[in-house]
Design a protein around this motif. Sequence first.
Motif, PDB file in Angstrom:
ATOM      1  N   TRP A 176       0.807  -1.227   0.000  1.00  0.00           N
ATOM      2  CA  TRP A 176       0.000   0.000   0.000  1.00  0.00           C
ATOM      3  C   TRP A 176       0.841   1.278   0.000  1.00  0.00           C
ATOM      4  O   TRP A 176       0.307   2.376  -0.011  1.00  0.00           O
ATOM      5  CB  TRP A 176      -0.949  -0.010   1.219  1.00  0.00           C
ATOM      6  CG  TRP A 176      -1.856  -1.190   1.222  1.00  0.00           C
ATOM      7  CD1 TRP A 176      -2.562  -1.692   0.166  1.00  0.00           C
ATOM      8  CD2 TRP A 176      -2.162  -2.055   2.334  1.00  0.00           C
ATOM      9  NE1 TRP A 176      -3.286  -2.796   0.546  1.00  0.00           N
ATOM     10  CE2 TRP A 176      -3.067  -3.037   1.867  1.00  0.00           C
ATOM     11  CE3 TRP A 176      -1.773  -2.089   3.678  1.00  0.00           C
ATOM     12  CZ2 TRP A 176      -3.571  -4.044   2.696  1.00  0.00           C
ATOM     13  CZ3 TRP A 176      -2.273  -3.081   4.499  1.00  0.00           C
ATOM     14  CH2 TRP A 176      -3.157  -4.055   4.009  1.00  0.00           C
ATOM     15  N   ASP A 185      -1.623   4.090   1.035  1.00  0.00           N
ATOM     16  CA  ASP A 185      -3.015   4.180   0.602  1.00  0.00           C
ATOM     17  C   ASP A 185      -3.736   2.948   1.166  1.00  0.00           C
ATOM     18  O   ASP A 185      -3.862   1.925   0.495  1.00  0.00           O
ATOM     19  CB  ASP A 185      -3.073   4.209  -0.937  1.00  0.00           C
ATOM     20  CG  ASP A 185      -4.492   4.381  -1.448  1.00  0.00           C
ATOM     21  OD1 ASP A 185      -5.422   4.479  -0.620  1.00  0.00           O
ATOM     22  OD2 ASP A 185      -4.672   4.408  -2.680  1.00  0.00           O
ATOM     23  N   PRO A 203      -6.489   0.289   2.553  1.00  0.00           N
ATOM     24  CA  PRO A 203      -7.849  -0.081   2.106  1.00  0.00           C
ATOM     25  C   PRO A 203      -8.919   0.423   3.068  1.00  0.00           C
ATOM     26  O   PRO A 203     -10.066   0.573   2.665  1.00  0.00           O
ATOM     27  CB  PRO A 203      -7.830  -1.611   2.088  1.00  0.00           C
ATOM     28  CG  PRO A 203      -6.449  -2.040   2.413  1.00  0.00           C
ATOM     29  CD  PRO A 203      -5.632  -0.865   2.808  1.00  0.00           C
ATOM     30  N   TRP A 204      -8.565   0.677   4.331  1.00  0.00           N
ATOM     31  CA  TRP A 204      -9.544   1.184   5.294  1.00  0.00           C
ATOM     32  C   TRP A 204      -9.352   2.686   5.560  1.00  0.00           C
ATOM     33  O   TRP A 204      -9.866   3.223   6.529  1.00  0.00           O
ATOM     34  CB  TRP A 204      -9.483   0.380   6.605  1.00  0.00           C
ATOM     35  CG  TRP A 204      -8.140   0.435   7.281  1.00  0.00           C
ATOM     36  CD1 TRP A 204      -7.698   1.392   8.151  1.00  0.00           C
ATOM     37  CD2 TRP A 204      -7.060  -0.493   7.141  1.00  0.00           C
ATOM     38  NE1 TRP A 204      -6.407   1.119   8.541  1.00  0.00           N
ATOM     39  CE2 TRP A 204      -5.997  -0.038   7.950  1.00  0.00           C
ATOM     40  CE3 TRP A 204      -6.884  -1.672   6.397  1.00  0.00           C
ATOM     41  CZ2 TRP A 204      -4.769  -0.712   8.035  1.00  0.00           C
ATOM     42  CZ3 TRP A 204      -5.663  -2.341   6.490  1.00  0.00           C
ATOM     43  CH2 TRP A 204      -4.633  -1.865   7.294  1.00  0.00           C
ATOM     44  N   HIS A 219     -10.606   8.145   3.139  1.00  0.00           N
ATOM     45  CA  HIS A 219     -10.940   8.569   1.772  1.00  0.00           C
ATOM     46  C   HIS A 219     -11.629   7.450   0.998  1.00  0.00           C
ATOM     47  O   HIS A 219     -12.301   7.699   0.010  1.00  0.00           O
ATOM     48  CB  HIS A 219      -9.678   9.027   1.045  1.00  0.00           C
ATOM     49  CG  HIS A 219      -8.645   7.952   0.910  1.00  0.00           C
ATOM     50  ND1 HIS A 219      -7.846   7.569   1.960  1.00  0.00           N
ATOM     51  CD2 HIS A 219      -8.294   7.171  -0.141  1.00  0.00           C
ATOM     52  CE1 HIS A 219      -7.044   6.596   1.562  1.00  0.00           C
ATOM     53  NE2 HIS A 219      -7.295   6.335   0.284  1.00  0.00           N
ATOM     54  N   ARG A 220     -11.420   6.185   1.449  1.00  0.00           N
ATOM     55  CA  ARG A 220     -12.089   5.061   0.785  1.00  0.00           C
ATOM     56  C   ARG A 220     -13.435   4.759   1.437  1.00  0.00           C
ATOM     57  O   ARG A 220     -14.339   4.225   0.804  1.00  0.00           O
ATOM     58  CB  ARG A 220     -11.211   3.808   0.848  1.00  0.00           C
ATOM     59  CG  ARG A 220      -9.984   3.934  -0.037  1.00  0.00           C
ATOM     60  CD  ARG A 220      -9.227   2.624  -0.055  1.00  0.00           C
ATOM     61  NE  ARG A 220      -8.030   2.752  -0.873  1.00  0.00           N
ATOM     62  CZ  ARG A 220      -8.021   2.541  -2.179  1.00  0.00           C
ATOM     63  NH1 ARG A 220      -9.117   2.193  -2.800  1.00  0.00           N
ATOM     64  NH2 ARG A 220      -6.904   2.675  -2.859  1.00  0.00           N
ATOM     65  N   LEU A 221     -13.552   5.078   2.737  1.00  0.00           N
ATOM     66  CA  LEU A 221     -14.786   4.772   3.471  1.00  0.00           C
ATOM     67  C   LEU A 221     -15.872   5.818   3.213  1.00  0.00           C
ATOM     68  O   LEU A 221     -17.056   5.507   3.176  1.00  0.00           O
ATOM     69  CB  LEU A 221     -14.511   4.668   4.977  1.00  0.00           C
ATOM     70  CG  LEU A 221     -13.452   3.634   5.404  1.00  0.00           C
ATOM     71  CD1 LEU A 221     -13.232   3.651   6.905  1.00  0.00           C
ATOM     72  CD2 LEU A 221     -13.872   2.228   4.954  1.00  0.00           C
ATOM     73  N   GLY A 254     -15.632  10.583  -2.901  1.00  0.00           N
ATOM     74  CA  GLY A 254     -14.304  11.205  -2.902  1.00  0.00           C
ATOM     75  C   GLY A 254     -14.272  12.509  -2.135  1.00  0.00           C
ATOM     76  O   GLY A 254     -13.505  13.413  -2.457  1.00  0.00           O
TER      77      GLY A 254
END
Length: 269
Positions: free
Chosen positions: A64, A213, A215-216, A219-221, A225
């Motif tokens: 990541w 970056d 996964p949790w 900005h992803r949750l 965006g």
Amino acid sequence: MGHNSTLSPPALQPLWDHVLLQQRWAVQSPAFPVLLSLSGYLAFCLPFAAADLLGPRLPGFPRWKMQRWRPGPRPMARCLGRALSNHLLFVLPAVGLKGWWWDPSAPPPAAAPTLCQLLAGVLSCLLVFDLQYYIWHVVHHWNRRLYRAVHATHHRYAAPFSWATQQLGPWELLTVGFWSSTTPLLLKVHPLTSWVFMVSSVWLSVEDHIGYDLPWGLHRLVPGGLVGGSPAHDLHHRDPNTNFAPFFTHLDRAFGTAYSHQTQGSLQW
Ligand SMILES: [Zn+2]
Ligand SMILES: [Zn+2]
């Protein structure tokens, strides 16, 4: 923002009662918000510093990482040393000055905020802070003298890592500290709300700089965006004329300063 005791959920009222009875100093001491922010910075940075030092020996994390450069103990110690010396030389005297005119005689509210009031208050404070820093940030990149005198210190590392969150010149740290402490007063939020706002803003700032970056990542949750997170701020350190907002993306989108492939390579400094 009003504080109606009948609306306070059971979850927050016992906590606030405990603070008022056992930890009243926290409400009255101007040093408490600083203590909260500094310990938040140390606690949030530590796991990512460990991930950086362990590198490929840690499963998952290297995948990541956004930039190849991995910081060693020396740049980490440099940033940590700067954070501690900035606090000792500049923040502590500022807190002393605040304590001089601070009026602790005003009694704190007896009722806790409701969960809705707390969340709305934290979000409002974050939005105001985002706007304040956005304007300051744009000005400090567009004016070469201001950039060199105040903000260049923060751009020492083109590949950010957690401790680099506090790689700040004293003026930048004092400005950020001033907004963090005055925005909750301006919006008249509950002291509990202001503490959650401070810890959240420290977390978001550290997340901006971790260099991974995840996964949790927030900005992803958060959909749409709306939160920039580490990818957006990593790009600001690589291409400093884009992505000026610290937390959200709406200001960069609205004013055309969001990173795009067209703006790529428009480095001025
Ligand atoms: Zn940064
Ligand atoms: Zn910058």
